[in-house]
Design a protein around this motif. Structure first.
Motif, PDB file in Angstrom:
ATOM      1  N   VAL A 209       0.795  -1.063   0.104  1.00 55.17           N
ATOM      2  CA  VAL A 209       0.048  -0.004  -0.037  1.00 55.17           C
ATOM      3  C   VAL A 209       0.581   1.218  -0.005  1.00 55.17           C
ATOM      4  CG1 VAL A 209      -1.642   1.328   1.357  1.00 55.17           C
ATOM      5  CG2 VAL A 209      -1.853  -1.227   1.260  1.00 55.17           C
ATOM      6  N   PHE A 210       0.695   2.133  -1.037  1.00 52.77           N
ATOM      7  CA  PHE A 210       1.532   3.437  -1.136  1.00 52.77           C
ATOM      8  C   PHE A 210       0.730   4.525  -0.827  1.00 52.77           C
ATOM      9  CE2 PHE A 210       3.679   0.134  -3.555  1.00 52.77           C
ATOM     10  CZ  PHE A 210       5.074   0.387  -3.253  1.00 52.77           C
ATOM     11  N   LEU A 232       4.595   4.025 -10.233  1.00 52.61           N
ATOM     12  CA  LEU A 232       4.435   2.568  -9.719  1.00 52.61           C
ATOM     13  C   LEU A 232       4.305   1.563 -11.231  1.00 52.61           C
ATOM     14  CD1 LEU A 232       2.732   2.440  -6.711  1.00 52.61           C
ATOM     15  CD2 LEU A 232       5.027   2.384  -7.119  1.00 52.61           C
ATOM     16  N   LEU A 233       3.472   2.051 -12.090  1.00 52.20           N
ATOM     17  CA  LEU A 233       3.305   1.313 -13.436  1.00 52.20           C
ATOM     18  C   LEU A 233       4.572   1.311 -14.333  1.00 52.20           C
ATOM     19  CD1 LEU A 233      -0.501   2.569 -14.032  1.00 52.20           C
ATOM     20  CD2 LEU A 233       0.120   0.098 -13.697  1.00 52.20           C
ATOM     21  N   ASN A 234       5.350   2.353 -14.216  1.00 50.44           N
ATOM     22  CA  ASN A 234       6.653   2.393 -14.841  1.00 50.44           C
ATOM     23  C   ASN A 234       7.693   1.996 -14.251  1.00 50.44           C
ATOM     24  OD1 ASN A 234       5.644   3.806 -17.554  1.00 50.44           O
ATOM     25  ND2 ASN A 234       4.950   4.964 -16.075  1.00 50.44           N
ATOM     26  N   THR A 235       7.614   1.286 -12.985  1.00 51.70           N
ATOM     27  CA  THR A 235       8.683   0.744 -12.217  1.00 51.70           C
ATOM     28  C   THR A 235       9.071  -0.621 -12.717  1.00 51.70           C
ATOM     29  OG1 THR A 235       8.245   2.170 -10.209  1.00 51.70           O
ATOM     30  CG2 THR A 235       9.317   0.053 -10.173  1.00 51.70           C
ATOM     31  N   ILE A 243      -1.638  -3.462  -9.993  1.00 46.92           N
ATOM     32  CA  ILE A 243      -1.607  -2.210  -9.397  1.00 46.92           C
ATOM     33  C   ILE A 243      -3.073  -1.660  -9.927  1.00 46.92           C
ATOM     34  CG2 ILE A 243      -0.578   0.181  -9.237  1.00 46.92           C
ATOM     35  CD1 ILE A 243       1.975  -1.157 -10.577  1.00 46.92           C
ATOM     36  N   GLU A 244      -3.807  -0.888  -8.656  1.00 47.25           N
ATOM     37  CA  GLU A 244      -5.021  -0.377  -8.847  1.00 47.25           C
ATOM     38  C   GLU A 244      -5.231   0.831  -7.675  1.00 47.25           C
ATOM     39  OE1 GLU A 244      -7.690  -3.067  -5.930  1.00 47.25           O
ATOM     40  OE2 GLU A 244      -7.791  -3.547  -8.160  1.00 47.25           O
ATOM     41  N   VAL A 253      -0.853  -2.555  -4.480  1.00 46.83           N
ATOM     42  CA  VAL A 253      -0.202  -3.655  -5.349  1.00 46.83           C
ATOM     43  C   VAL A 253      -0.220  -4.907  -4.834  1.00 46.83           C
ATOM     44  CG1 VAL A 253       2.110  -3.932  -6.443  1.00 46.83           C
ATOM     45  CG2 VAL A 253       1.540  -1.620  -5.807  1.00 46.83           C
ATOM     46  N   PHE A 254      -0.518  -5.770  -5.693  1.00 48.30           N
ATOM     47  CA  PHE A 254      -0.513  -7.375  -5.597  1.00 48.30           C
ATOM     48  C   PHE A 254       0.557  -7.954  -6.174  1.00 48.30           C
ATOM     49  CE2 PHE A 254      -4.931  -6.179  -4.395  1.00 48.30           C
ATOM     50  CZ  PHE A 254      -5.059  -7.060  -3.000  1.00 48.30           C
TER      51      PHE A 254
END
Length: 439
Positions: A209-210, A232-235, A243-244, A253-254
């Motif tokens: 959890v961010f 995060l999507l681009n990590t 990621i949602e 993130v799972f």
């Protein structure tokens, strides 16, 4: 991927260990052999520098020489001679036509010696034992043997120390009590199973959890959250993660536990925190949770993120369902700290001293809390932890050597047979002592 286990041993013992390792399937052995004890540390350092290593097996002497250079997450087994090895040493004396007692023994655990002496119906006072102590010199051990033999008229020594046998050679007969192939094989298989279990654990799903925590950006939280999600999507490490949107402030993130371990460099640091600050100008708190279900993982991650929010800098925490808390992890390589539930004291030093993982020590602390001061037998301890009875006895010995368990007499569990020794866990006392010292 094959398991790689390092074996650290005296050069004269390699054939015995090679014989014991023959039955291991899917395991590659990396050898470190030495002639002098001073060669152990550089040999182990060179082994670690070669690359991938899943586990390490070595005796108490080489372990004492190199334990401080071993990675905290490396599976390590300190091999101990078993009662069968001592019984075979006594058989060796009989085969030579010697009286099995009086005899002087070094390095064996006192408990193992007592069990064999009782089983063979020897007189306890005719058998002297000097348990292993890393502070003892070879000269002191040799002196112990000579004093006992001079006093009792004994004719031979059982020793696990190659240097001691060499020093006594020609003056006093020495029978090796070193572990045989059966003992080595059993402990090698146990180490391999522990490594496989560790790998399986790494495939557990976990949650992250961010949260955006900058209060002065409350008027533009939505943009900050979208920016965080895009980051995060681009990590690259999150390429296989789910990621949602979490809510107005955060992202969930799972992923497999192993993915989070790579991202955090095994729970040491979280570079994404620095990236969020540098590219988005926001402060982020992160929490990771590892549990038996997705719901539990998210709940633990939320608790961890809430804990990170209270730090005065970008931080992250991990909480797993065994009670271990790791953190705070910062943007860089801040020191890794293990705690048990709400204790602030580091468990890393306690676990290193006992030769156990912080997670195992945390499980033992939880078990101690549930016992509420009641003693426990090695077999009950093994059942509580889901390990074999021999592993439970070895665990008790490790804890005893580190002062994390105390003998509490014995109990007659069955009408026939020897009484079972009982022990009281003392991990809570060690934590309290460490907290008092830190305070």
């Amino acid at each position: 991927m094959a398991i790689v286990i390092g074996l650290v041993l005296h050069a004269s013992h390699r054939a015995v260990f090679a014989d014991a390792a023959r039955t291991l399937a899917g395991v590659s052995i990396a050898w470190v052999t030495y002639e002098q004890e001073s060669e152990v540390r550089p040999g182990v350092e060179e082994l670690l520098a070669r690359g991938h290593l899943d586990g390490l097996m070595l005796g108490p002497v080489p372990y004492a020489k190199c334990h401080d250079v071993l990675p905290a997450d490396l599976s390590v087994t300190v091999i101990r001679s078993a009662g069968m090895d001592l019984a075979l040493a006594f058989c060796g004396a009989l085969a030579r036509g010697w009286s099995p007692t009086p005899v002087s023994i070094d390095t064996f655990d006192q408990e193992t010696v007592d069990e064999v002496v009782r089983a063979l119906d020897f007189e306890a006072g005719a058998v002297a034992c000097l348990p292993y102590d890393p502070a003892q010199t070879v000269e002191e051990i040799v002196g112990f043997h000579r004093e006992f033999l001079d006093r009792t008229g004994g004719s031979y020594v059982i020793s696990l120390r190659t240097a001691v046998a060499t020093r006594l050679s020609g003056a006093v007969p020495v029978i090796s009590g070193l572990p045989g192939p059966a003992t080595i094989r059993a402990q090698l298989h146990e180490l391999a199973l522990r490594i496989q279990s560790k790998r399986a654990t790494a495939l557990r799903f976990a949650a992250g959890v961010f949260l955006v925590v900058d209060r002065d950006l409350s008027h533009d939280v939505e943009r900050s959250r979208v920016g965080l999600m895009n980051l995060l999507l681009n990590t690259p490490e999150f390429a296989d993660a789910w990621i949602e949107n979490r809510d107005r402030r955060g992202v969930v993130v799972f992923a497999h536990q192993a993915l989070f371990e790579d991202l955090t460099r095994n729970w040491v640091s979280l570079p994404a925190l620095a990236q969020a600050h540098e590219t988005l100008g926001i402060r982020v708190a992160a929490g990771f949770g590892v549990g038996g279900s997705a719901r539990t993982s998210v709940q633990l991650a939320e608790r961890a993120a809430a804990r990170a929010e209270h730090e005065d800098r970008p931080s992250a925490y991990l909480i797993d369902d065994s009670g271990v808390i790791i953190g705070p992890m910062g943007p860089g390589g801040s020191p890794l700290t293990f705690t048990y539930r709400e204790h602030g004291v580091s468990l890393e030093d306690l676990s290193r001293g006992a030769g156990l993982s912080p997670a195992t020590l945390s499980r033992l602390a939880a078990l101690e809390n549930g016992l509420k001061g009641r003693p426990i037998s090695p077999s009950d301890l093994a059942r509580s932890l889901g390990i074999t009875e021999p592993s439970g006895r070895r665990l008790i010995r490790k804890l005893s050597e580190s002062g994390l368990v105390r003998a509490e007499g014995s109990a007659q569990v069955h009408r026939k047979g020897r009484p079972t020794r009982l022990y009281r866990l003392a991990i809570g006392d060690a934590i309290q002592s460490a907290e008092t010292a830190d305070g």
